[in-house]
Design an enzyme around this catalytic site. Structure first.
Site, PDB file in Angstrom:
ATOM      1  N   LYS A   1       0.777  -1.115   0.114  1.00  0.00           N
ATOM      2  CA  LYS A   1      -0.151   0.169   0.103  1.00  0.00           C
ATOM      3  C   LYS A   1       0.985   1.220  -0.005  1.00  0.00           C
ATOM      4  O   LYS A   1       0.410   2.267  -0.444  1.00  0.00           O
ATOM      5  CB  LYS A   1      -0.981   0.071   1.128  1.00  0.00           C
ATOM      6  CG  LYS A   1      -2.222  -1.097   1.030  1.00  0.00           C
ATOM      7  CD  LYS A   1      -3.247  -0.821   2.002  1.00  0.00           C
ATOM      8  CE  LYS A   1      -4.435  -1.746   1.986  1.00  0.00           C
ATOM      9  NZ  LYS A   1      -5.241  -1.831   2.924  1.00  0.00           N
TER      10      LYS A   1
ATOM     11  N   LYS B   1      -7.450 -14.425 -10.386  1.00  0.00           N
ATOM     12  CA  LYS B   1      -8.458 -14.343  -9.396  1.00  0.00           C
ATOM     13  C   LYS B   1      -9.399 -13.279  -9.766  1.00  0.00           C
ATOM     14  O   LYS B   1      -8.993 -12.127 -10.168  1.00  0.00           O
ATOM     15  CB  LYS B   1      -7.952 -14.051  -7.890  1.00  0.00           C
ATOM     16  CG  LYS B   1      -8.643 -14.865  -6.714  1.00  0.00           C
ATOM     17  CD  LYS B   1      -8.117 -14.427  -5.706  1.00  0.00           C
ATOM     18  CE  LYS B   1      -9.144 -13.857  -4.642  1.00  0.00           C
ATOM     19  NZ  LYS B   1      -8.687 -13.491  -3.495  1.00  0.00           N
TER      20      LYS B   1
ATOM     21  N   LYS C   1     -12.383  -7.154  -7.364  1.00  0.00           N
ATOM     22  CA  LYS C   1     -13.247  -5.997  -7.331  1.00  0.00           C
ATOM     23  C   LYS C   1     -12.356  -4.901  -8.070  1.00  0.00           C
ATOM     24  O   LYS C   1     -13.023  -3.967  -8.635  1.00  0.00           O
ATOM     25  CB  LYS C   1     -13.738  -5.760  -5.893  1.00  0.00           C
ATOM     26  CG  LYS C   1     -15.006  -4.860  -6.218  1.00  0.00           C
ATOM     27  CD  LYS C   1     -15.132  -4.104  -4.937  1.00  0.00           C
ATOM     28  CE  LYS C   1     -16.205  -2.949  -5.107  1.00  0.00           C
ATOM     29  NZ  LYS C   1     -16.405  -1.849  -4.162  1.00  0.00           N
TER      30      LYS C   1
END
Ligand code: TRP
Length: 331
Positions: free
Chosen positions: A114, A196, A199
């Site tokens: 991040k 995978k 979203k």
């Protein structure tokens, strides 16, 4: 609460789930409530470790809450609440921060990822994120925490923090174990079936969201990437078809053999349409219940207020003991 093991899980307030989240995890949570005491928390405090638009965060938090209910979390059986409503999480976080090492937090791969993704906002909350997560879990002395691979390292750290606290102050916290669910099937992207379903995929056709309407779901399945053969069989190398078969099997309960028989001699078009319809029908009750709940703001508020009260009562007891242990003066 009854004398059963306690499961705790935190859910990010993204406002929706993918079909992958649903098949792989969420739909198993309802049945768990009969065998365990379950506490579920929508983690809005974790969410602000990356930039959020306030109005959106508020809406997404409510949506997530309603969606969890629509997916089968029963607020009479389980405690379902919003993290920022229960002040003990922030309070315990401070104590745990003082029992967490800089080096440990520096090794967290999610922090490193991040930080790379948001180099202009490497804030202290992002760094101490795992100790807040440990506070979520330890405030309830949870026995079990269902985690995906991406959260395993954080849970391991929560265990280390609990053990360190216990060594310093005398046995107190339950050291939580990962809860490995019966493996729900792994759902892959409809556009790149070796990846995978996620979203955050840039291609919306790759992802089914559980609140997508029927037409959207069918349209996305029609566009799903397959292969140049024309055989609905589960076989190495047929990633696209394997994925569609997995999905079809998960929502219909049919096994691969009977799916192969059902579509023998038929083309991929028929198969994709059947998968799309089966998924849309399967998700229909979730969509309907969500639509009902999200309109009934008063009822939702009643639910999350009651959830927060229960969670506070429970976690305040833990925090009081922790404050004594570390040497704070009784109020
Ligand atoms: N960090 C978890 C995630 O991103 C969410 C979370 C917060 C959590 N607190 C938790 C998960 C406690 C399990 C237990 O998915």
């Amino acid at each position: 609460m009854e004398d059963k093991k306690l499961i705790f899980s935190g859910i990010q307030p993204t406002g929706t789930f993918t079909l992958g989240n649903y098949i792989g995890a969420v739909r198993n949570w309802g049945p768990l409530q009969d065998d365990y005491n379950c506490i579920y928390c929508v983690v809005d405090m974790h969410a602000i470790t990356v930039r959020q638009e306030p109005a959106k965060l508020r809406q997404n938090t409510l949506n997530s809450y309603a969606l969890l209910m629509a997916c089968g979390i029963d607020v009479e059986k389980s405690i379902l609440f919003i993290q920022s409503h229960v002040k003990t999480h922030a309070e315990l976080n401070w104590i745990l921060c003082c029992n967490t090492q800089f080096g440990e937090l520096s090794r967290m791969t999610q922090f490193k990822d991040k930080s790379k993704k948001h180099p202009d906002d490497i804030n202290a909350g992002l760094f101490t994120y795992p100790s807040l997560m440990a506070a979520d879990i330890l405030a309830y002395n949870a026995d079990l925490v269902p985690v995906g691979v991406d959260q395993k390292q954080h849970l391991e750290l929560a265990r280390n923090i609990a053990q360190r606290f216990n060594q310093r102050y005398g046995d107190f916290f339950t050291v939580p174990e990962p809860y490995i669910a019966e493996v729900g099937a792994k759902v892959m992207s409809l556009q790149e079936p070796s990846k995978k379903m996620s979203k955050s995929d840039d291609n919306p056709n790759a992802v089914i969201l559980i609140l997508d309407d029927k037409d959207t779901i069918i349209r996305k399945f029609k566009r799903a990437v397959t292969d140049s053969e024309a055989e609905v069989v589960y076989r190495e190398g047929k990633d696209g078809i394997n994925n569609l078969m997995t999905i079809y099997s998960s929502v219909t309960g049919k096994d691969f053999k009977s799916i192969e028989a059902e579509f023998a001699g038929k083309g991929y078009g028929d198969f994709k349409l059947a998968v799309g319809e089966a998924v849309a029908d399967h998700l229909e009750p979730v969509r309907t219940e969500f639509a009902r709940l999200i309109q009934d703001k008063a009822y939702l508020k009643e639910c999350y207020t009651a959830g927060a009260e229960k969670a506070l009562r429970y976690s305040q007891r833990t925090l009081n003991k922790v404050y004594r242990k570390v040497g704070f003066v009784d109020r």
